[in-house]
Design an enzyme around this catalytic site. Sequence first.
Site, PDB file in Angstrom:
ATOM      1  N   HIS A 201       0.855  -1.189   0.000  1.00 27.17           N
ATOM      2  CA  HIS A 201       0.000   0.000   0.000  1.00 27.17           C
ATOM      3  C   HIS A 201       0.883   1.229   0.000  1.00 27.17           C
ATOM      4  CE1 HIS A 201       0.190   1.760   4.147  1.00 27.17           C
ATOM      5  NE2 HIS A 201       0.516   0.538   4.514  1.00 27.17           N
ATOM      6  N   ASP A 213       5.886   3.183   6.529  1.00 30.49           N
ATOM      7  CA  ASP A 213       4.524   2.631   6.481  1.00 30.49           C
ATOM      8  C   ASP A 213       3.693   3.460   5.498  1.00 30.49           C
ATOM      9  OD1 ASP A 213       2.151   1.319   6.924  1.00 30.49           O
ATOM     10  OD2 ASP A 213       1.864   2.057   8.957  1.00 30.49           O
ATOM     11  N   GLU A 245      -5.424   1.957   2.206  1.00 31.29           N
ATOM     12  CA  GLU A 245      -5.197   0.894   3.200  1.00 31.29           C
ATOM     13  C   GLU A 245      -5.368   1.416   4.615  1.00 31.29           C
ATOM     14  OE1 GLU A 245      -2.949  -1.693   5.984  1.00 31.29           O
ATOM     15  OE2 GLU A 245      -2.691   0.431   5.546  1.00 31.29           O
ATOM     16  N   GLU A 246      -4.889   2.635   4.847  1.00 28.58           N
ATOM     17  CA  GLU A 246      -4.924   3.173   6.208  1.00 28.58           C
ATOM     18  C   GLU A 246      -6.350   3.431   6.696  1.00 28.58           C
ATOM     19  OE1 GLU A 246      -2.552   3.088   8.106  1.00 28.58           O
ATOM     20  OE2 GLU A 246      -0.662   3.368   7.026  1.00 28.58           O
TER      21      GLU A 246
END
Length: 271
Positions: A201, A213, A245-246
């Site tokens: 992602h 991340d 994604e988050e």
Amino acid sequence: ARMGTDLTALLSQGPRVAGTPAGRAAGDYLAAELKKVGYTVEFQPFTYSRTRDQGSSLKLDNKTVGANALSGSPAGRLEGPLVAVAGVGRAEDYAGLNVRGSIVVGRRGTIPFWEKARQAAELGAVGIVVVNNTSGNVRGTFGGIGPIPAVTVSQEEGQALLGQTGTRIALDVRTITEEVQARNVIAKRGSGNPQAVVGAHYDSVPGAPGANDNASGSVTVLELARDLAKSPLSGRTWFVWFDGEEDGLWGSRKFVEANLELVRGLRAMLN
């Protein structure tokens, strides 16, 4: 050195929150780099609803504590007695506790935020506060619309809350709902279905650069795509960068929904 250049390029726009100009710029960069080595690049657009925190807080004993609303948390101003849960909010952690009409406080970890809120809501709690399990605060998501208003607080602020069962607390969750225009980036060679998908992602959370991340994973996938560009393996592999994604695995979910037969035929997915 090349991956370092990629990483700098992804970070240069700021946090790559899905649906923002920075997120779009990151997708454009990935697409441009992939086209340089001969891949056909497609954008898979999709939309979803996201809640955004407008400045949530909680108050007890005339002290106001800053809090982050979980993404997907309903908005609301509510009051009730604070009930501390010994543990992370699993069913067994509520043994002997009456939380009806209360605001539950428990620790982060072990089970998803959604499960913590569900357990509390089913027992009659009207709100939940999750204490971070490391220093500082955290931003989290329900991955959908949560059952009750929910916030996270820092470990430092939260430790004091865990020892104040019975104290009356006021929780102010200020969230608004917005429609997000996101897109996955898909790179492939040839026209057949892949045997494998390599993915990561590329979006990040607000207020953070997202270097690890997951810009680190995103540039790794990009470099793998470059390395394999002239190999027969590239004709049997799709490289996919997922968005959203988050906010709750939206990009990967939308990819699967749009490619059910392809996914059923995969031999592997490297994430």
